[in-house]
Write a protein that holds these residues in place. Structure first.
Motif, PDB file in Angstrom:
ATOM      1  N   LEU A 203      40.136  41.844  33.014  1.00 32.77           N
ATOM      2  CA  LEU A 203      41.358  42.418  33.610  1.00 32.77           C
ATOM      3  C   LEU A 203      42.541  41.462  33.432  1.00 32.77           C
ATOM      4  O   LEU A 203      43.661  41.888  33.089  1.00 32.77           O
ATOM      5  CB  LEU A 203      41.152  42.693  35.103  1.00 32.77           C
ATOM      6  CG  LEU A 203      40.095  43.725  35.497  1.00 32.77           C
ATOM      7  CD1 LEU A 203      40.018  43.841  37.016  1.00 32.77           C
ATOM      8  CD2 LEU A 203      40.392  45.090  34.883  1.00 32.77           C
ATOM      9  N   LEU A 204      42.306  40.184  33.647  1.00 33.04           N
ATOM     10  CA  LEU A 204      43.385  39.182  33.489  1.00 33.04           C
ATOM     11  C   LEU A 204      43.896  39.188  32.048  1.00 33.04           C
ATOM     12  O   LEU A 204      45.108  39.119  31.799  1.00 33.04           O
ATOM     13  CB  LEU A 204      42.870  37.780  33.842  1.00 33.04           C
ATOM     14  CG  LEU A 204      42.625  37.495  35.322  1.00 33.04           C
ATOM     15  CD1 LEU A 204      41.892  36.170  35.497  1.00 33.04           C
ATOM     16  CD2 LEU A 204      43.947  37.472  36.093  1.00 33.04           C
ATOM     17  N   ASN A 205      42.961  39.270  31.135  1.00 34.89           N
ATOM     18  CA  ASN A 205      43.334  39.292  29.717  1.00 34.89           C
ATOM     19  C   ASN A 205      44.173  40.534  29.409  1.00 34.89           C
ATOM     20  O   ASN A 205      45.186  40.465  28.704  1.00 34.89           O
ATOM     21  CB  ASN A 205      42.053  39.271  28.876  1.00 34.89           C
ATOM     22  CG  ASN A 205      42.336  39.083  27.399  1.00 34.89           C
ATOM     23  OD1 ASN A 205      43.101  38.201  27.024  1.00 34.89           O
ATOM     24  ND2 ASN A 205      41.741  39.926  26.563  1.00 34.89           N
ATOM     25  N   ASP A 211      52.037  45.300  30.230  1.00 36.13           N
ATOM     26  CA  ASP A 211      52.854  45.272  31.448  1.00 36.13           C
ATOM     27  C   ASP A 211      52.098  45.960  32.571  1.00 36.13           C
ATOM     28  O   ASP A 211      51.505  47.020  32.356  1.00 36.13           O
ATOM     29  CB  ASP A 211      54.161  46.046  31.204  1.00 36.13           C
ATOM     30  CG  ASP A 211      55.245  45.087  30.752  1.00 36.13           C
ATOM     31  OD1 ASP A 211      55.044  43.862  30.910  1.00 36.13           O
ATOM     32  OD2 ASP A 211      56.275  45.568  30.230  1.00 36.13           O
ATOM     33  N   GLY A 212      52.111  45.417  33.784  1.00 34.94           N
ATOM     34  CA  GLY A 212      51.524  46.105  34.943  1.00 34.94           C
ATOM     35  C   GLY A 212      50.042  45.878  35.087  1.00 34.94           C
ATOM     36  O   GLY A 212      49.483  44.933  34.542  1.00 34.94           O
ATOM     37  N   PHE A 213      49.440  46.805  35.857  1.00 36.01           N
ATOM     38  CA  PHE A 213      48.015  46.661  36.189  1.00 36.01           C
ATOM     39  C   PHE A 213      47.198  47.705  35.427  1.00 36.01           C
ATOM     40  O   PHE A 213      47.634  48.851  35.274  1.00 36.01           O
ATOM     41  CB  PHE A 213      47.809  46.854  37.694  1.00 36.01           C
ATOM     42  CG  PHE A 213      48.532  45.825  38.517  1.00 36.01           C
ATOM     43  CD1 PHE A 213      48.143  44.494  38.446  1.00 36.01           C
ATOM     44  CD2 PHE A 213      49.593  46.184  39.339  1.00 36.01           C
ATOM     45  CE1 PHE A 213      48.799  43.534  39.197  1.00 36.01           C
ATOM     46  CE2 PHE A 213      50.257  45.228  40.093  1.00 36.01           C
ATOM     47  CZ  PHE A 213      49.859  43.898  40.021  1.00 36.01           C
ATOM     48  N   PRO A 214      46.010  47.332  34.980  1.00 33.87           N
ATOM     49  CA  PRO A 214      45.184  48.308  34.249  1.00 33.87           C
ATOM     50  C   PRO A 214      44.650  49.414  35.168  1.00 33.87           C
ATOM     51  O   PRO A 214      44.357  49.160  36.338  1.00 33.87           O
ATOM     52  CB  PRO A 214      44.036  47.454  33.705  1.00 33.87           C
ATOM     53  CG  PRO A 214      43.973  46.245  34.572  1.00 33.87           C
ATOM     54  CD  PRO A 214      45.351  46.013  35.114  1.00 33.87           C
ATOM     55  N   THR A 215      44.545  50.612  34.623  1.00 34.59           N
ATOM     56  CA  THR A 215      43.970  51.724  35.392  1.00 34.59           C
ATOM     57  C   THR A 215      42.532  51.947  34.942  1.00 34.59           C
ATOM     58  O   THR A 215      42.264  52.064  33.737  1.00 34.59           O
ATOM     59  CB  THR A 215      44.784  53.015  35.144  1.00 34.59           C
ATOM     60  OG1 THR A 215      46.134  52.726  35.461  1.00 34.59           O
ATOM     61  CG2 THR A 215      44.276  54.166  35.996  1.00 34.59           C
ATOM     62  N   PHE A 269      31.980  38.490  47.543  1.00 32.32           N
ATOM     63  CA  PHE A 269      32.170  37.835  46.233  1.00 32.32           C
ATOM     64  C   PHE A 269      33.188  38.621  45.409  1.00 32.32           C
ATOM     65  O   PHE A 269      34.107  38.050  44.791  1.00 32.32           O
ATOM     66  CB  PHE A 269      30.806  37.750  45.516  1.00 32.32           C
ATOM     67  CG  PHE A 269      30.811  36.873  44.286  1.00 32.32           C
ATOM     68  CD1 PHE A 269      31.427  37.289  43.109  1.00 32.32           C
ATOM     69  CD2 PHE A 269      30.202  35.621  44.299  1.00 32.32           C
ATOM     70  CE1 PHE A 269      31.424  36.480  41.975  1.00 32.32           C
ATOM     71  CE2 PHE A 269      30.211  34.803  43.163  1.00 32.32           C
ATOM     72  CZ  PHE A 269      30.815  35.255  42.004  1.00 32.32           C
ATOM     73  N   LEU A 270      33.027  39.947  45.440  1.00 32.62           N
ATOM     74  CA  LEU A 270      33.954  40.818  44.701  1.00 32.62           C
ATOM     75  C   LEU A 270      35.393  40.614  45.171  1.00 32.62           C
ATOM     76  O   LEU A 270      36.315  40.459  44.360  1.00 32.62           O
ATOM     77  CB  LEU A 270      33.592  42.284  44.949  1.00 32.62           C
ATOM     78  CG  LEU A 270      32.508  42.922  44.098  1.00 32.62           C
ATOM     79  CD1 LEU A 270      32.062  44.227  44.736  1.00 32.62           C
ATOM     80  CD2 LEU A 270      32.992  43.148  42.675  1.00 32.62           C
ATOM     81  N   ASP A 271      35.550  40.623  46.487  1.00 31.74           N
ATOM     82  CA  ASP A 271      36.877  40.457  47.104  1.00 31.74           C
ATOM     83  C   ASP A 271      37.558  39.192  46.617  1.00 31.74           C
ATOM     84  O   ASP A 271      38.726  39.204  46.204  1.00 31.74           O
ATOM     85  CB  ASP A 271      36.695  40.325  48.623  1.00 31.74           C
ATOM     86  CG  ASP A 271      37.278  41.494  49.359  1.00 31.74           C
ATOM     87  OD1 ASP A 271      38.134  42.174  48.792  1.00 31.74           O
ATOM     88  OD2 ASP A 271      36.848  41.705  50.519  1.00 31.74           O
ATOM     89  N   LEU A 280      44.052  41.645  42.658  1.00 31.40           N
ATOM     90  CA  LEU A 280      43.680  43.063  42.535  1.00 31.40           C
ATOM     91  C   LEU A 280      42.676  43.444  43.626  1.00 31.40           C
ATOM     92  O   LEU A 280      42.006  42.589  44.205  1.00 31.40           O
ATOM     93  CB  LEU A 280      43.048  43.313  41.161  1.00 31.40           C
ATOM     94  CG  LEU A 280      43.967  43.083  39.949  1.00 31.40           C
ATOM     95  CD1 LEU A 280      43.159  43.142  38.655  1.00 31.40           C
ATOM     96  CD2 LEU A 280      45.092  44.120  39.914  1.00 31.40           C
ATOM     97  N   ASP A 281      42.576  44.772  43.853  1.00 31.30           N
ATOM     98  CA  ASP A 281      41.618  45.281  44.827  1.00 31.30           C
ATOM     99  C   ASP A 281      40.384  45.768  44.057  1.00 31.30           C
ATOM    100  O   ASP A 281      40.499  46.679  43.218  1.00 31.30           O
ATOM    101  CB  ASP A 281      42.270  46.438  45.604  1.00 31.30           C
ATOM    102  CG  ASP A 281      41.366  46.936  46.724  1.00 31.30           C
ATOM    103  OD1 ASP A 281      40.164  46.584  46.728  1.00 31.30           O
ATOM    104  OD2 ASP A 281      41.877  47.688  47.585  1.00 31.30           O
TER     105      ASP A 281
END
Ligand code: GDD
Length: 340
Positions: A203-205, A211-215, A269-271, A280-281
């Protein structure tokens, strides 16, 4: 001060085997690493060690008694660390016979070879907190009753009892480390922590390049996980291999629990991995898939390592959140290297 000792490590290509090899080489040991024949490369965790003069890889398999007998009688190592295992609990339900052969008969072969041909060799067995099963005891120690509930844990209980038998019946210097979960950037890819940190790094990559957050389902696939309500006591593998070494340096053989004494759920751990490392959530990306549930699981593990602290002076040094950060960071750096 340099120590002139020899050690044989089984499972040397694994997470723990690679860290233990490093530690023993630093201490001046001659290290023999047992490696199973494979048509693909399995040495990526020990590439940096392969050309060291005190490090020698030997092809063999702990399930082959003839091979182990010849090896131990030939080298007569000061110390043997048995880290080779079929170590995935979920897989053991699907491959119970392989799990039993490797995890139970493997250590039997080694202990017999030691007893018959090299009785002064000290032996370390990788026992596990999975031995406790679903226990009512809040913090598990060496005296907590064992109620294993997977083919993996049952095979490990056989080996655990062997250590006791060879110590008491034959005077072999045999120790079992009852290790709680331990992770690192070198963790195998199908364990839950590594699945999570690798996904967060992906996700970071993605965010670096877009731009923005992946869906989920559009830009990135979901992260499929099983039961995220279970709780484990996670430490860093480097701390654990140091504890293994300490056990064999003490003046009498015994069994020791090693763990942090703190328990966290997989969800926790996920959190931390998602929110802490990427802002991210995790709920936006994780899909629960029954395929990853086990026929039986352990709900909660939490170590009482007071004996190892008191007798060996062992204590964990790497904090849970630092361990997660360094796993995510390492996975992320690997992806950056792949960009070019
Ligand atoms: N592997 C995996 N994959 N586990 C998942 C997943 C998933 O997708 N989703 C949820 N889990 C849950 C498992 O059901 C389990 O409750 C928990 O996450 C941890 O699973 P693992 O990381 O596979 O480790 P483990 O606790 O079963 O076993 C590890 O620790 C033991 C020591 O307590 C292994 O390293 C064993 O070899 C070791 O003995």
């Amino acid at each position: 001060m340099k120590i002139n000792k020899t050690a044989l490590i089984t499972g040397t290509t694994g997470q723990d085997g690679s860290y233990l090899s490093e530690l023993l080489l630093e201490k001046g040991y001659k290290v023999y690493g047992l490696i199973r024949r494979s048509s693909v490369n399995t040495t990526e965790r020990i590439t940096h060690l392969i050309n060291k003069s005190n490090f020698e890889l030997i092809e063999g398999d702990i399930t082959d008694s003839a091979c182990i007998y010849e090896l131990i009688s030939g080298i007569k190592p000061n110390e043997v660390y048995n880290l080779a295992a079929m170590s995935h609990v979920g897989t053991s339900f699907k491959q119970p016979v392989v799990s039993c052969t490797v995890n139970a008969i493997g250590p039997l072969n080694i202990l017999e070879a030691i007893r018959q041909t090299s009785p002064k060799t000290k032996f370390y067995q990788a026992s596990t907190s999975e031995l406790f099963g679903n226990t009512d005891v809040v913090s598990q120690s060496e005296i907590t009753p064992m109620k294993p509930n997977s083919p993996y844990a049952i095979s490990k209980l056989y080996a655990h009892q062997l250590v006791n038998l060879y110590r008491n019946a034959y005077n072999v210097f045999a120790c079992a480390g009852i290790l709680f979960n331990h992770e690192s950037p070198r963790r195998g890819e199908n364990f839950v922590t590594k699945k999570i940190t690798k996904y967060v790094a992906m996700l970071l990559n993605w965010m670096d390049l877009n731009d923005g957050f992946p869906t989920k389902g559009v830009d990135v696939p979901p992260l499929f996980l099983g039961n995220i309500g279970t709780k484990r006591d996670w430490s860093h593998a480097k701390d654990m291999v140091y504890g293994m070494w300490l056990m064999l340096q003490y003046n009498k053989p015994d069994d020791y629990v090693l763990g942090s004494g703190k328990t966290h759920s997989v969800e926790n751990f996920l959190d931390i991995a998602f929110a802490g490392s990427a802002g991210l959530d995790y709920k936006d990306y994780v899909v629960i898939d029954k395929k990853f549930y086990r026929p039986m699981d352990i709900n909660l593990l939490c170590a009482d390592s007071s004996k190892a602290k008191r007798v060996l002076g062992w204590k964990p040094t790497i904090h849970f959140t630092d361990m997660i950060d360094c796993m995510v960071q390492d996975d992320y750096e690997k992806l950056i290297k792949c960009r070019d």
